[in-house]
Enzyme design. Structure first.
Site, short mmCIF file in Angstrom:
data_model
loop_
_atom_site.label_atom_id
_atom_site.label_comp_id
_atom_site.label_asym_id
_atom_site.label_seq_id
_atom_site.Cartn_x
_atom_site.Cartn_y
_atom_site.Cartn_z
N LYS A 191 0.71 -1.16 0.13
CA LYS A 191 -0.04 0.00 -0.16
C LYS A 191 0.67 1.20 0.00
O LYS A 191 1.55 1.71 0.91
CB LYS A 191 -0.96 -0.05 1.04
CG LYS A 191 -1.93 1.23 1.07
CD LYS A 191 -2.46 1.53 2.10
CE LYS A 191 -1.77 2.70 2.89
NZ LYS A 191 -1.78 3.86 2.20
N GLU A 265 9.55 0.41 10.73
CA GLU A 265 10.55 1.43 10.61
C GLU A 265 9.87 2.86 10.84
O GLU A 265 9.09 3.26 10.10
CB GLU A 265 10.94 1.20 9.16
CG GLU A 265 11.72 0.03 8.57
CD GLU A 265 13.07 0.08 8.93
OE1 GLU A 265 13.59 0.94 9.40
OE2 GLU A 265 13.20 -0.90 8.70
N CYS A 299 13.43 10.21 7.39
CA CYS A 299 13.18 9.85 8.51
C CYS A 299 14.45 10.00 9.41
O CYS A 299 14.43 10.24 10.43
CB CYS A 299 12.80 8.11 8.67
SG CYS A 299 13.71 7.16 7.32
N GLU A 396 9.83 15.54 15.76
CA GLU A 396 10.37 15.30 14.25
C GLU A 396 9.66 16.43 13.33
O GLU A 396 8.49 16.21 13.33
CB GLU A 396 9.97 13.85 13.73
CG GLU A 396 10.59 13.73 12.31
CD GLU A 396 10.10 12.18 11.85
OE1 GLU A 396 8.86 11.67 12.24
OE2 GLU A 396 10.88 11.36 11.14
P1 NAD Z 1 2.28 8.04 8.38
O1 NAD Z 1 2.13 6.80 9.44
O2 NAD Z 1 1.09 8.77 8.37
O3 NAD Z 1 1.71 7.16 6.99
C1 NAD Z 1 2.57 6.20 6.47
C2 NAD Z 1 1.67 5.07 5.73
O4 NAD Z 1 0.83 4.59 6.64
C3 NAD Z 1 0.89 5.57 4.66
O5 NAD Z 1 0.95 4.88 3.62
C4 NAD Z 1 -0.31 5.84 5.18
O6 NAD Z 1 -1.55 5.97 4.44
C5 NAD Z 1 -0.58 4.65 6.21
N1 NAD Z 1 -1.40 4.75 7.23
C6 NAD Z 1 -1.85 5.77 7.91
N2 NAD Z 1 -2.46 5.64 8.88
C7 NAD Z 1 -2.56 4.23 9.01
C8 NAD Z 1 -3.37 3.19 9.99
N3 NAD Z 1 -3.82 3.72 10.97
N4 NAD Z 1 -3.12 1.78 9.68
C9 NAD Z 1 -2.38 1.47 8.61
N5 NAD Z 1 -1.83 2.32 7.67
C10 NAD Z 1 -1.93 3.78 8.15
O7 NAD Z 1 3.58 8.68 7.97
P2 NAD Z 1 3.88 9.65 6.81
O8 NAD Z 1 3.44 10.91 7.21
O9 NAD Z 1 3.36 9.19 5.49
O10 NAD Z 1 5.42 9.35 6.55
C11 NAD Z 1 6.26 10.27 7.33
C12 NAD Z 1 6.78 9.29 8.72
O11 NAD Z 1 7.34 8.17 8.10
C13 NAD Z 1 7.69 10.00 9.42
O12 NAD Z 1 7.81 9.90 10.86
C14 NAD Z 1 9.04 9.35 8.91
O13 NAD Z 1 10.20 9.57 9.96
C15 NAD Z 1 8.80 7.89 8.63
N6 NAD Z 1 9.65 7.28 7.91
C16 NAD Z 1 10.41 6.60 8.40
C17 NAD Z 1 11.42 5.49 7.54
C18 NAD Z 1 12.05 4.66 8.45
O14 NAD Z 1 12.82 3.82 7.45
N7 NAD Z 1 12.47 4.43 9.49
C19 NAD Z 1 11.59 5.60 6.23
C20 NAD Z 1 10.66 6.81 5.56
C21 NAD Z 1 9.47 7.38 6.52
#
Ligand code: NAD
Length: 486
Positions: A191, A265, A299, A396
């Site tokens: 997804k 992650e 991230c 963050e």
């Molecule tokens: P997010 O958690 O809002 O969304 C990430 C994904 O999860 C999206 O596809 C979203 O649609 C989905 N999602 C949202 N709510 C959900 C739920 N309740 N259940 C299941 N899936 C759900 O994060 P974001 O704003 O898209 O991304 C930014 C975040 O991702 C930052 O905190 C960043 O640090 C982190 N990130 C971490 C890594 C890593 O490798 N550690 C890499 C990239 C980004």
């Protein structure tokens, strides 16, 4: 006027160098990719994917509803035994083919990634797309050597993997997830994030072109509701999630006691530590790359800059001067260093945290530059006089904003760097190898870079400690979350 005078009076500027989107073969509307075909959603909707630099729709995309999620899992489950029964060598050939096709369509994929997500073409062209191909190549190589990557143990695939990725590296995160899962004999339901689904859909086309058996990969665009339905659905053996810590915790709670394997992650607030004996000009380049790469939507961004007090003024001076030369604007222009903020929502989050930084008493400096009228933008920003308890030192920001703090001794540097609920990455700048090793081993961070920052490689493990998650992606360590050892 002497030649010397003429030279100093000329103000050089860059001519626009836009990458043309003419060769891009985007459809007007994309369905869900299930069982090897693009299909209309059964109970989902269709939404436009908006370019953050123009606010114009790039293409329309189907968002999956709960029935679509169930259908995708059923397709993945039906295909899994056949996929696992193939020899590792055969699975590797498919992954190799996917990698080659990404390379063949690299230019197009880079343009789509920049149009859909706002990142500079320089980065999508030189980092995201080549690294995505490299991950498929890397795991193609592991597919027939799994036991060598798993300390000689025999391994069985887990089954069906639900994989959820964020918007900051849409294609690369999809590659990080799909390549090891498939190499190990799992099938997958991926997804992508709601704001950046297009490169994953191009990857779905590539799976078709590679003649990957139907059902091995499904791509279900959608929002948080789709993700929540996916992780809670029956028939999933493994969830791999990259995204925010809040959603990661929600998923962990939902899966507790179900026996479903999970890797997370999550976010970070990584320390980039500059010692007085470092090569300072090199460090400044590393600081810039650490926080302004991908608009700081990273991230592991080096968002907490710790500088030894004796060189703080020099480093901040050089950094500010360098920041003034960053080019902010059109992501498709090859000269652009800092592109668009991914969404209006993300821009609001950045603005709110920056306002909190000012209210709490930190000193803000933002580069004065002309920003395009349309789209979502935030100019590179530095905060000095930051206290460890300030929100901008703790939370963050996920934008082009660096918070600077100072330290006097090595012990203080380590204490300040570890003073975070996160533990994803860190950087150390020093000329002394022994100091670098000593500090690195004391830092609570999954990745520690020495005299560089934001270097990614498919052979190296990546992942966090503490609230940055658990499990590793990349290298042989990235196989482990996708197998049951016997
Ligand atoms: P997010 O958690 O809002 O969304 C990430 C994904 O999860 C999206 O596809 C979203 O649609 C989905 N999602 C949202 N709510 C959900 C739920 N309740 N259940 C299941 N899936 C759900 O994060 P974001 O704003 O898209 O991304 C930014 C975040 O991702 C930052 O905190 C960043 O640090 C982190 N990130 C971490 C890594 C890593 O490798 N550690 C890499 C990239 C980004």
């Amino acid at each position: 006027m002497s030649t010397q005078e003429t030279r100093t009076r000329i103000v050089w500027d860059y001519a626009p160098a836009p990458e043309s989107p003419d060769h891009v073969r985007l459809r007007d509307s994309y369905g869900l990719f299930v069982n090897g075909e693009f299909a209309d959603p059964k109970d989902g909707t269709r939404v436009p994917s908006i370019s953050p630099s123009t606010e114009e729709p790039v293409a329309e995309v189907a968002f999956a509803g709960p029935e679509d999620v169930r259908g995708a899992i059923a397709a993945a489950r039906a295909a899994q035994p056949g996929w696992a029964a193939l020899s590792g060598l055969e699975r590797g050939k498919y992954l190799f083919r996917v990698a080659r096709l990404i390379q063949e369509r690299a230019r197009e994929m880079a343009v789509v990634e920049s149009m859909d997500g706002g990142k500079p073409i320089r980065e999508s062209r030189d980092v995201d797309v080549p690294l995505a191909a490299a991950h498929f190549f890397h795991y193609a190589g592991w597919a027939d050597k799994l036991s060598y990557g798993l300390a000689g143990r025999e391994a069985a695939p887990l089954g069906v993997a639900a994989q959820i990725v964020p918007w900051n590296f849409p294609l690369l995160m999809a590659a990080w997830k799909l390549a090891p899962a498939l190499a190990c004999g799992n099938t997958a339901v991926l997804k992508p994030a709601e704001t950046t689904p297009l490169s994953a859909l191009l990857l779905a086309e590539i799976c078709q072109e590679a003649e990957l058996p139907p059902g091995v990969v499904q791509v279900l665009p959608g929002d948080g509701a789709t993700g929540a339905a996916l992780v809670r659905a029956d028939g999933i053996d493994k969830v791999a999630f990259t995204g925010s810590t809040a959603v990661g915790k929600d998923i962990q709670a939902a899966l507790a006691g179900t026996g479903t394997s999970l890797t997370l992650e999550l976010g970070g607030k990584s320390a980039n530590v500059v010692f007085e004996d470092a090569a300072l000009d090199q460090a400044v380049e590393g600081i810039v790359n650490g926080i302004f790469f991908n608009q700081g939507h990273v991230c592991c961004a080096g968002s907490r800059l710790l500088i030894q007090e004796s060189v703080a003024d020099v480093v901040i001076g050089k950094l500010w001067e360098r920041m003034g030369r960053l080019r902010v604007g059109d992501p498709l222009d090859k000269n652009t260093d800092v592109g668009a903020i991914n969404s209006a929502e993300q821009l609001e989050r950045i603005e709110a945290l920056v306002a909190a930084g000012e209210e709490e008493g930190a000193l803000r400096r933002t580069v004065a530059c002309e920003l395009p009228e349309r789209g979502w933008w935030f100019a590179p920003t530095i905060f000095t006089e930051v206290a460890p308890a300030h929100r901008i030192a703790v939370e963050e920001i996920f934008g082009p904003v660096v918070s600077v703090m100072t330290f006097r001794t090595q012990a203080e540097a380590i204490e300040k760097a570890n003073n975070s609920t996160y533990g994803l990455a860190a950087g150390i700048w020093t000329d002394k190898g022994s100091k670098a090793f000593e500090v690195a081993s004391a830092l609570e961070a999954g990745v520690v870079w020495q005299n560089t920052y934001n270097k990614f490689d498919p052979t190296a493990a990546f992942g966090g400690y503490k609230e940055s998650g658990f499990g590793r992606e990349g290298g042989p360590a990235g196989l482990r979350p996708y197998v049951r050892l016997s």
